[in-house]
Design an enzyme around this catalytic site. Structure first.
Site, PDB file in Angstrom:
ATOM      1  N   HIS A   1      40.216 -25.758  50.865  1.00 42.28           N
ATOM      2  CA  HIS A   1      39.167 -25.057  50.115  1.00 42.28           C
ATOM      3  C   HIS A   1      39.033 -25.560  48.680  1.00 42.28           C
ATOM      4  O   HIS A   1      39.964 -26.158  48.119  1.00 42.28           O
ATOM      5  CB  HIS A   1      39.454 -23.549  50.088  1.00 42.28           C
ATOM      6  CG  HIS A   1      40.725 -23.210  49.357  1.00 42.28           C
ATOM      7  ND1 HIS A   1      40.799 -23.144  47.989  1.00 42.28           N
ATOM      8  CD2 HIS A   1      41.972 -22.942  49.813  1.00 42.28           C
ATOM      9  CE1 HIS A   1      42.033 -22.848  47.628  1.00 42.28           C
ATOM     10  NE2 HIS A   1      42.777 -22.722  48.719  1.00 42.28           N
TER      11      HIS A   1
ATOM     12  N   ARG B   1      38.130 -17.735  50.111  1.00 39.21           N
ATOM     13  CA  ARG B   1      38.004 -19.049  49.472  1.00 39.21           C
ATOM     14  C   ARG B   1      37.774 -20.166  50.488  1.00 39.21           C
ATOM     15  O   ARG B   1      37.040 -21.116  50.205  1.00 39.21           O
ATOM     16  CB  ARG B   1      39.205 -19.334  48.568  1.00 39.21           C
ATOM     17  CG  ARG B   1      40.577 -19.300  49.230  1.00 39.21           C
ATOM     18  CD  ARG B   1      41.649 -19.313  48.143  1.00 39.21           C
ATOM     19  NE  ARG B   1      43.023 -19.382  48.645  1.00 39.21           N
ATOM     20  CZ  ARG B   1      43.752 -18.320  48.981  1.00 39.21           C
ATOM     21  NH1 ARG B   1      43.244 -17.104  48.899  1.00 39.21           N
ATOM     22  NH2 ARG B   1      45.018 -18.474  49.377  1.00 39.21           N
TER      23      ARG B   1
ATOM     24  N   GLU C   1      46.659 -19.260  54.150  1.00 41.02           N
ATOM     25  CA  GLU C   1      47.685 -19.871  53.296  1.00 41.02           C
ATOM     26  C   GLU C   1      49.032 -19.201  53.576  1.00 41.02           C
ATOM     27  O   GLU C   1      49.086 -18.080  54.107  1.00 41.02           O
ATOM     28  CB  GLU C   1      47.272 -19.674  51.826  1.00 41.02           C
ATOM     29  CG  GLU C   1      48.247 -20.193  50.776  1.00 41.02           C
ATOM     30  CD  GLU C   1      48.551 -21.675  50.903  1.00 41.02           C
ATOM     31  OE1 GLU C   1      49.217 -22.052  51.881  1.00 41.02           O
ATOM     32  OE2 GLU C   1      48.161 -22.441  50.008  1.00 41.02           O
TER      33      GLU C   1
ATOM     34  N   HIS D   1      43.898 -24.161  53.939  1.00 39.11           N
ATOM     35  CA  HIS D   1      44.652 -24.048  52.685  1.00 39.11           C
ATOM     36  C   HIS D   1      45.708 -25.139  52.578  1.00 39.11           C
ATOM     37  O   HIS D   1      46.097 -25.739  53.585  1.00 39.11           O
ATOM     38  CB  HIS D   1      45.307 -22.664  52.627  1.00 39.11           C
ATOM     39  CG  HIS D   1      44.318 -21.559  52.820  1.00 39.11           C
ATOM     40  ND1 HIS D   1      43.700 -20.918  51.772  1.00 39.11           N
ATOM     41  CD2 HIS D   1      43.797 -21.019  53.965  1.00 39.11           C
ATOM     42  CE1 HIS D   1      42.859 -20.011  52.251  1.00 39.11           C
ATOM     43  NE2 HIS D   1      42.899 -20.057  53.570  1.00 39.11           N
TER      44      HIS D   1
END
Length: 200
Positions: free
Chosen positions: A11, A60, A87, A157
């Site tokens: 991202h 995100r 993440e 991520h």
């Protein structure tokens, strides 16, 4: 022999990236710079064919993917959202300033939390823990698409993608610790049918 493409993208810059905070599972959006990074990444992959996209449950990553879809005209590409691609969790460190945490716990301890393979921060996940949720999901939900010759895009991520890199490239824990994944720099994998079969 059939070849299938897999594209991985981290991202764009998030608000916490900008503020040098531990983000983890905190649902923080991308910055103005992050939006620009997403548009730049989109232009790099615009000529590719994408049949299906996967992303995490965090805004995100989703927002980055939405911008890529808009720029590339891929609004009709189906998107699968799953928390397995989130993440790694930083537990008690999430939202905290990295410099302050370093001052409190010392550089060596913070380095272990951030860069070792199997040491988890308090209440969080190690990269090994992240690997153990990303790879089963990849095998169960993403690999079958690749085996059907679908071109796949994953927007996720830094650490969930590092776990995936480790698996795809057969890297050791020591090797993966040397790999940095920059925001919105596409990683391309041209996967042969033979290689895909070995990933099963």
């Amino acid at each position: 022999m059939e070849h299938t493409n897999l594209i991985l993208i981290r991202h764009g810059q998030s608000e916490y990236n900008l503020e040098n905070r531990f983000t983890g599972w905190q649902d923080i959006d991308i910055t103005k710079t992050g939006k620009q990074e997403a548009r730049k990444a989109a232009l790099e992959i615009k000529d590719q064919r994408i049949d299906i996209a996967f992303t995490s449950k965090l805004i995100r990553a989703q927002h980055t993917l939405q911008i890529i879809q808009e720029v590339c005209g891929w609004q009709d590409v189906p998107v699968v959202i799953n928390k397995a691609l989130n993440e790694r969790s930083y537990g008690a460190l999430e939202g905290k300033d990295k410099a302050e945490i370093t001052k409190e716990f010392g550089e060596k301890q913070v380095w272990l939390w951030r860069r070792s393979f199997d040491v988890a921060p308090p209440g969080g996940e190690s990269l090994k823990d992240t690997y153990n949720r990303v790879i089963p999901y990849f095998k169960q939900s993403i690999l079958p698409c690749l085996l059907q010759s679908q071109e796949v895009l994953i927007v996720a991520h830094g650490n969930s993608l590092r776990a995936l890199l480790m698996f795809l490239e057969s890297l050791s824990p020591a090797q993966i610790l040397q790999r940095e994944i920059e925001t919105c720099v596409p990683l391309f994998y041209d996967l042969s049918e033979d290689r895909l079969q070995r990933l099963k």
